[in-house]
Motif scaffolding. Sequence first.
Motif, PDB file in Angstrom:
ATOM      1  N   PHE A 235      91.379  76.856  57.012  1.00 33.50           N
ATOM      2  CA  PHE A 235      90.444  76.744  58.137  1.00 33.50           C
ATOM      3  C   PHE A 235      89.425  77.864  57.999  1.00 33.50           C
ATOM      4  CE2 PHE A 235      89.346  78.040  62.522  1.00 33.50           C
ATOM      5  CZ  PHE A 235      88.771  76.866  62.965  1.00 33.50           C
ATOM      6  N   MET A 236      88.139  77.495  57.922  1.00 33.56           N
ATOM      7  CA  MET A 236      87.084  78.480  57.685  1.00 33.56           C
ATOM      8  C   MET A 236      86.522  79.068  58.972  1.00 33.56           C
ATOM      9  SD  MET A 236      87.036  78.458  54.413  1.00 33.56           S
ATOM     10  CE  MET A 236      85.543  79.326  53.964  1.00 33.56           C
ATOM     11  N   GLY A 237      86.697  78.364  60.089  1.00 37.67           N
ATOM     12  CA  GLY A 237      86.201  78.875  61.351  1.00 37.67           C
ATOM     13  C   GLY A 237      85.166  77.966  61.980  1.00 37.67           C
ATOM     14  N   THR A 238      84.717  78.358  63.164  1.00 37.42           N
ATOM     15  CA  THR A 238      83.717  77.616  63.923  1.00 37.42           C
ATOM     16  C   THR A 238      82.454  78.466  64.051  1.00 37.42           C
ATOM     17  OG1 THR A 238      85.420  76.427  65.148  1.00 37.42           O
ATOM     18  CG2 THR A 238      83.231  76.503  66.136  1.00 37.42           C
ATOM     19  N   PHE A 239      81.294  77.829  63.832  1.00 38.69           N
ATOM     20  CA  PHE A 239      80.015  78.531  63.809  1.00 38.69           C
ATOM     21  C   PHE A 239      79.002  77.773  64.669  1.00 38.69           C
ATOM     22  CE2 PHE A 239      82.316  79.601  60.039  1.00 38.69           C
ATOM     23  CZ  PHE A 239      81.990  80.906  59.742  1.00 38.69           C
ATOM     24  N   PRO A 240      78.004  78.478  65.216  1.00 38.16           N
ATOM     25  CA  PRO A 240      76.965  77.791  65.987  1.00 38.16           C
ATOM     26  C   PRO A 240      76.154  76.854  65.100  1.00 38.16           C
ATOM     27  CG  PRO A 240      76.387  80.099  65.629  1.00 38.16           C
ATOM     28  CD  PRO A 240      77.794  79.939  65.166  1.00 38.16           C
ATOM     29  N   GLY A 241      75.950  75.628  65.577  1.00 41.20           N
ATOM     30  CA  GLY A 241      75.250  74.623  64.796  1.00 41.20           C
ATOM     31  C   GLY A 241      73.817  74.428  65.243  1.00 41.20           C
ATOM     32  N   THR A 242      73.449  73.167  65.510  1.00 43.93           N
ATOM     33  CA  THR A 242      72.067  72.801  65.793  1.00 43.93           C
ATOM     34  C   THR A 242      71.826  72.703  67.297  1.00 43.93           C
ATOM     35  OG1 THR A 242      71.968  71.574  63.719  1.00 43.93           O
ATOM     36  CG2 THR A 242      70.286  71.055  65.370  1.00 43.93           C
ATOM     37  N   GLU A 243      70.605  73.070  67.720  1.00 50.19           N
ATOM     38  CA  GLU A 243      70.202  72.973  69.127  1.00 50.19           C
ATOM     39  C   GLU A 243      69.617  71.583  69.408  1.00 50.19           C
ATOM     40  OE1 GLU A 243      68.679  77.426  70.178  1.00 50.19           O
ATOM     41  OE2 GLU A 243      67.777  76.454  68.438  1.00 50.19           O
ATOM     42  N   TRP A 244      70.100  70.954  70.479  1.00 47.65           N
ATOM     43  CA  TRP A 244      69.676  69.614  70.853  1.00 47.65           C
ATOM     44  C   TRP A 244      69.213  69.602  72.308  1.00 47.65           C
ATOM     45  CZ3 TRP A 244      69.904  65.709  67.202  1.00 47.65           C
ATOM     46  CH2 TRP A 244      70.657  65.981  66.058  1.00 47.65           C
ATOM     47  N   PHE A 245      68.366  68.635  72.607  1.00 50.96           N
ATOM     48  CA  PHE A 245      68.004  68.358  74.001  1.00 50.96           C
ATOM     49  C   PHE A 245      68.437  66.934  74.294  1.00 50.96           C
ATOM     50  CE2 PHE A 245      65.443  66.966  77.538  1.00 50.96           C
ATOM     51  CZ  PHE A 245      65.475  68.065  78.385  1.00 50.96           C
ATOM     52  N   SER A 246      69.184  66.750  75.387  1.00 51.18           N
ATOM     53  CA  SER A 246      69.755  65.434  75.709  1.00 51.18           C
ATOM     54  C   SER A 246      69.446  65.050  77.139  1.00 51.18           C
ATOM     55  CB  SER A 246      71.281  65.453  75.520  1.00 51.18           C
ATOM     56  OG  SER A 246      71.640  65.909  74.235  1.00 51.18           O
ATOM     57  N   THR A 247      69.328  63.760  77.360  1.00 50.04           N
ATOM     58  CA  THR A 247      69.253  63.228  78.717  1.00 50.04           C
ATOM     59  C   THR A 247      70.014  61.912  78.730  1.00 50.04           C
ATOM     60  OG1 THR A 247      67.821  62.487  80.514  1.00 50.04           O
ATOM     61  CG2 THR A 247      67.025  62.090  78.283  1.00 50.04           C
ATOM     62  N   TRP A 248      70.906  61.773  79.706  1.00 49.21           N
ATOM     63  CA  TRP A 248      71.739  60.578  79.764  1.00 49.21           C
ATOM     64  C   TRP A 248      71.496  59.786  81.049  1.00 49.21           C
ATOM     65  CZ3 TRP A 248      73.149  60.123  75.078  1.00 49.21           C
ATOM     66  CH2 TRP A 248      73.458  61.245  74.311  1.00 49.21           C
ATOM     67  N   SER A 249      70.413  60.103  81.760  1.00 46.52           N
ATOM     68  CA  SER A 249      70.079  59.355  82.972  1.00 46.52           C
ATOM     69  C   SER A 249      69.322  58.082  82.588  1.00 46.52           C
ATOM     70  CB  SER A 249      69.238  60.212  83.908  1.00 46.52           C
ATOM     71  OG  SER A 249      68.039  60.616  83.265  1.00 46.52           O
ATOM     72  N   GLY A 250      69.309  57.124  83.481  1.00 45.85           N
ATOM     73  CA  GLY A 250      68.596  55.878  83.226  1.00 45.85           C
ATOM     74  C   GLY A 250      69.442  54.901  82.422  1.00 45.85           C
ATOM     75  N   PRO A 251      68.841  53.779  82.025  1.00 44.97           N
ATOM     76  CA  PRO A 251      69.605  52.724  81.341  1.00 44.97           C
ATOM     77  C   PRO A 251      70.109  53.131  79.962  1.00 44.97           C
ATOM     78  CG  PRO A 251      67.249  52.237  81.331  1.00 44.97           C
ATOM     79  CD  PRO A 251      67.437  53.407  82.238  1.00 44.97           C
ATOM     80  N   SER A 252      69.428  54.036  79.305  1.00 48.44           N
ATOM     81  CA  SER A 252      69.868  54.461  77.975  1.00 48.44           C
ATOM     82  C   SER A 252      69.594  55.958  77.804  1.00 48.44           C
ATOM     83  CB  SER A 252      69.137  53.675  76.885  1.00 48.44           C
ATOM     84  OG  SER A 252      67.744  53.894  76.949  1.00 48.44           O
ATOM     85  N   GLY A 253      70.590  56.674  77.350  1.00 44.97           N
ATOM     86  CA  GLY A 253      70.424  58.096  77.115  1.00 44.97           C
ATOM     87  C   GLY A 253      69.964  58.364  75.689  1.00 44.97           C
ATOM     88  N   TRP A 254      69.563  59.585  75.449  1.00 46.20           N
ATOM     89  CA  TRP A 254      69.139  59.951  74.106  1.00 46.20           C
ATOM     90  C   TRP A 254      69.327  61.445  73.892  1.00 46.20           C
ATOM     91  CZ3 TRP A 254      65.229  63.523  74.420  1.00 46.20           C
ATOM     92  CH2 TRP A 254      64.436  63.505  75.586  1.00 46.20           C
ATOM     93  N   SER A 255      69.329  61.814  72.625  1.00 43.39           N
ATOM     94  CA  SER A 255      69.494  63.207  72.236  1.00 43.39           C
ATOM     95  C   SER A 255      68.617  63.459  71.030  1.00 43.39           C
ATOM     96  CB  SER A 255      70.965  63.493  71.914  1.00 43.39           C
ATOM     97  OG  SER A 255      71.170  64.849  71.621  1.00 43.39           O
ATOM     98  N   VAL A 256      67.918  64.612  71.017  1.00 50.20           N
ATOM     99  CA  VAL A 256      66.996  64.911  69.931  1.00 50.20           C
ATOM    100  C   VAL A 256      67.101  66.388  69.566  1.00 50.20           C
ATOM    101  CG1 VAL A 256      65.056  65.413  71.489  1.00 50.20           C
ATOM    102  CG2 VAL A 256      64.600  64.674  69.146  1.00 50.20           C
ATOM    103  N   GLU A 257      66.994  66.677  68.293  1.00 49.71           N
ATOM    104  CA  GLU A 257      66.956  68.068  67.834  1.00 49.71           C
ATOM    105  C   GLU A 257      65.650  68.698  68.298  1.00 49.71           C
ATOM    106  OE1 GLU A 257      66.559  70.298  63.528  1.00 49.71           O
ATOM    107  OE2 GLU A 257      67.922  68.583  63.689  1.00 49.71           O
ATOM    108  N   ILE A 258      65.713  69.869  68.906  1.00 46.18           N
ATOM    109  CA  ILE A 258      64.495  70.482  69.426  1.00 46.18           C
ATOM    110  C   ILE A 258      63.636  70.988  68.270  1.00 46.18           C
ATOM    111  CG2 ILE A 258      65.714  71.158  71.527  1.00 46.18           C
ATOM    112  CD1 ILE A 258      65.490  74.093  70.552  1.00 46.18           C
ATOM    113  N   PRO A 259      62.333  71.134  68.457  1.00 45.05           N
ATOM    114  CA  PRO A 259      61.484  71.690  67.404  1.00 45.05           C
ATOM    115  C   PRO A 259      61.919  73.108  67.042  1.00 45.05           C
ATOM    116  CG  PRO A 259      60.172  70.686  69.146  1.00 45.05           C
ATOM    117  CD  PRO A 259      61.577  70.741  69.649  1.00 45.05           C
ATOM    118  N   HIS A 260      61.943  73.394  65.749  1.00 40.17           N
ATOM    119  CA  HIS A 260      62.312  74.720  65.241  1.00 40.17           C
ATOM    120  C   HIS A 260      63.717  75.114  65.691  1.00 40.17           C
ATOM    121  CE1 HIS A 260      58.172  75.524  63.812  1.00 40.17           C
ATOM    122  NE2 HIS A 260      57.829  74.815  64.881  1.00 40.17           N
ATOM    123  N   ALA A 261      64.590  74.123  65.744  1.00 41.29           N
ATOM    124  CA  ALA A 261      65.962  74.372  66.190  1.00 41.29           C
ATOM    125  C   ALA A 261      66.688  75.300  65.233  1.00 41.29           C
ATOM    126  CB  ALA A 261      66.725  73.056  66.293  1.00 41.29           C
TER     127      ALA A 261
END
Length: 429
Positions: A235-261
């Motif tokens: 086991f190598m460990g756990t590290f901080p990964g990628t920054e995302w912005f998500s919204t799950w309100s409305g009929p369909s949710g989505w998630s996107v990597e933020i600029p310069h994440a």
Amino acid sequence: MCNTSTFTGSESEGPGVGSKLPLYLAVVLLATAANACADPPSPNADSPSLEPVIRDSADVRIVENPRPPSASRLDWQLGTEPAVSIGAREGEGPYLLHRARDALTLSDGRIVVANTGSYELRVFDASGIHVATWGRRGEGPGEFFPLVQVHRWRGDSLLALYSHANHLAVLDSEGSFARTFTLVRDDSFFQVEAVLPGGAILSSDWVSRGGLSDGLSRTEETYRVRDADGDMVSFMGTFPGTEWFSTWSGPSGWSVEIPHAHSVSTFAWGDLVAIAPNDTYEIRVFGLGGTLKRIVRRDHDLVASTEAHIDAEIEDRVAQRPEEERAERRQELREDFQDIPLPETFPAFAAATADLVGHLWVREHELPGEGRANPVWTVFDPEGRVLGFVETPAGLDIYEIGEDYILGLATDELGVEYIQVWSLERSGG
């Protein structure tokens, strides 16, 4: 060369940042033209200004490097055009590439391309002539669905990652399928991050973005070393990964990597494993048992994001559009950035990898509005001592760096893909 600009990615449709431009400019790394401006200094490991501070702490070698002078370049040269270019706008099928997501070279110079759009490994000789196709779409022996990656493995064999269950196929150097195995254990799924020469596999736990919370969040990446049968070794460990912005309100949710994440680079560095979140300029290197062996750092000042950076980011993207579309696109992006933020500070570097002769390459992060033409990399020797800066061709997505070549993917203005080999001449270092 007097212009030391770096590559600015093409626009991505959405708040994320694009990564490819058409390849028009071949970059000569050594500025020696007689009509050029005064040559900048060419740093190397013997230069007093680049002398690192090396110390040992609890059996960990720590290498603290200064930043090379901004305008300096190593005395390394790339060819003025690709030595080999595989791909075509029209013609015979093997040369019409579609989603060529990976490529590598074999010991005899053959080039293996993972053409994921057709579920095939296409093989070309050292001059770029098609000689074989291995695999096809399907779920039987010798078939891929879908094809994801190809890696060099023990001896001159290959390891192909395929299927949504992360199956792996072992092939010999002539394309014969020897066996398959899987990384699925206890209903968990894993991704292959790197394959080491001895057969060990660095994997990461698969994380579903559907589980991210509303707003800005950051994934946690967990890494493990597995053996040649897919079973966990350490086991190598756990590290901080990628920054995302998500919204799950409305009929369909989505998630996107933020600029310069912020993100994390993972790769094999010889017989060791490197894991490097780019929050700071630090590469952490581990043995296969999970023990930290080396830390490589380079001087770097973190840059806080501002409203001016958002304005510059918008203009960078708008500039890729036809004139008549720019006003509308500018307004769309400004509305996007009201919700989706830039990170508090920009990444310390864009990506990191190691070449086949043990040098560490770390790509500089391009800030919004810099308008640079070609990627700039800081190169370190196999011990982690800084050598200097090197530029690579604009628009080239690099898959492999050998002793005397760089192999990567370029895309033209029509979206046609080309696997290219650029000659690399190293001097010193």
